[in-house]
Write an enzyme that holds these catalytic residues in place. Sequence first.
Site, short mmCIF file in Angstrom:
data_model
loop_
_atom_site.label_atom_id
_atom_site.label_comp_id
_atom_site.label_asym_id
_atom_site.label_seq_id
_atom_site.Cartn_x
_atom_site.Cartn_y
_atom_site.Cartn_z
N ALA A 19 0.85 -1.28 0.01
CA ALA A 19 0.00 0.04 0.05
C ALA A 19 0.84 1.15 0.08
CB ALA A 19 -0.98 -0.07 1.34
N LEU A 61 -1.93 -2.36 -4.20
CA LEU A 61 -3.00 -1.38 -4.29
C LEU A 61 -2.69 -0.30 -5.36
CD1 LEU A 61 -4.19 -0.60 -0.57
CD2 LEU A 61 -4.34 -2.57 -1.85
N LYS A 65 -6.02 6.44 -11.45
CA LYS A 65 -4.90 7.38 -12.12
C LYS A 65 -4.06 6.78 -12.77
CE LYS A 65 -5.95 11.24 -8.81
NZ LYS A 65 -7.11 10.40 -8.49
N TYR A 73 1.98 10.85 -10.82
CA TYR A 73 1.55 9.77 -10.01
C TYR A 73 0.98 8.66 -10.72
CZ TYR A 73 -1.53 7.54 -6.48
OH TYR A 73 -2.12 6.63 -6.06
#
Length: 265
Positions: A19, A61, A65, A73
């Site tokens: 994560a 995860l 986007k 990102y």
Amino acid sequence: RDKDRLARALDGIDHVVHAAATKIVPTAEYNPFECVKTNINGAMNLIDACIDRGIKSVVALSTDKASNPINLYGATKLASDKLFVAANAYAGTHETRFAVVRYGNVMGSRGSVIPFFLSLADSGVLPITDARMTRFMITLEQGVELVWHAFDDMQGGEIYVKKIPSMTILDIAKAVAPDAKHRTIGIRPGEKIHEQMIGFEDAPNTFAYKDHFKILPMIHNWSSDPARINDGVRVDAGFMYSSDTNPEWMSADSLRKWIDANRNK
């Protein structure tokens, strides 16, 4: 980022949820080196460490986007997704298996728009980036359920996409502060008006299930593997899962009820 330190931390572990990420879009735009080091180099280190330590399964995860990214990102998370998919071949004779889960904005998560609007609710004015903006919405519980499902279902290389509702930014604002005025400030560097979780380029390898979609890898003919397809139905050619054309929508009233139920959690 440190592979050796990661490997030591994984002793005695069977399953891993990855994560860690530099996830705020403007932060990544203004600090690209740090974003790449964490989201790409960090993913590579974790993959190596998990294989070295004989981890059974890893779920990473991801984010909406990462589909057709326009910001750094999203680009780094797309690269991370590709790394975790290909890691199943990279593992060779090792039994470690990797999969990815992708979903939208986790409602109420740190840095997301709901707590930001709540912090400004008493001011009587909420800043709106663009009145046309839409976003996918998911609860933390739904996100966790998708991770558990991935662990149970994965053969290796799958990208799981939760079926979730969309909201307009205006309805989010109305849910938080119905009487507040809105001030348009423009989108932030790297932001999209709408998000997508599955682009039409992925449609030939995407299968639909009751509560989710599954994107199968193009490599090694894994998208034709019956064990990975299971009981899925291939989506139509040209299918795209986007927040503005999503058939499922969350109303301002529904979000307001969720906020009231979770305000003190």
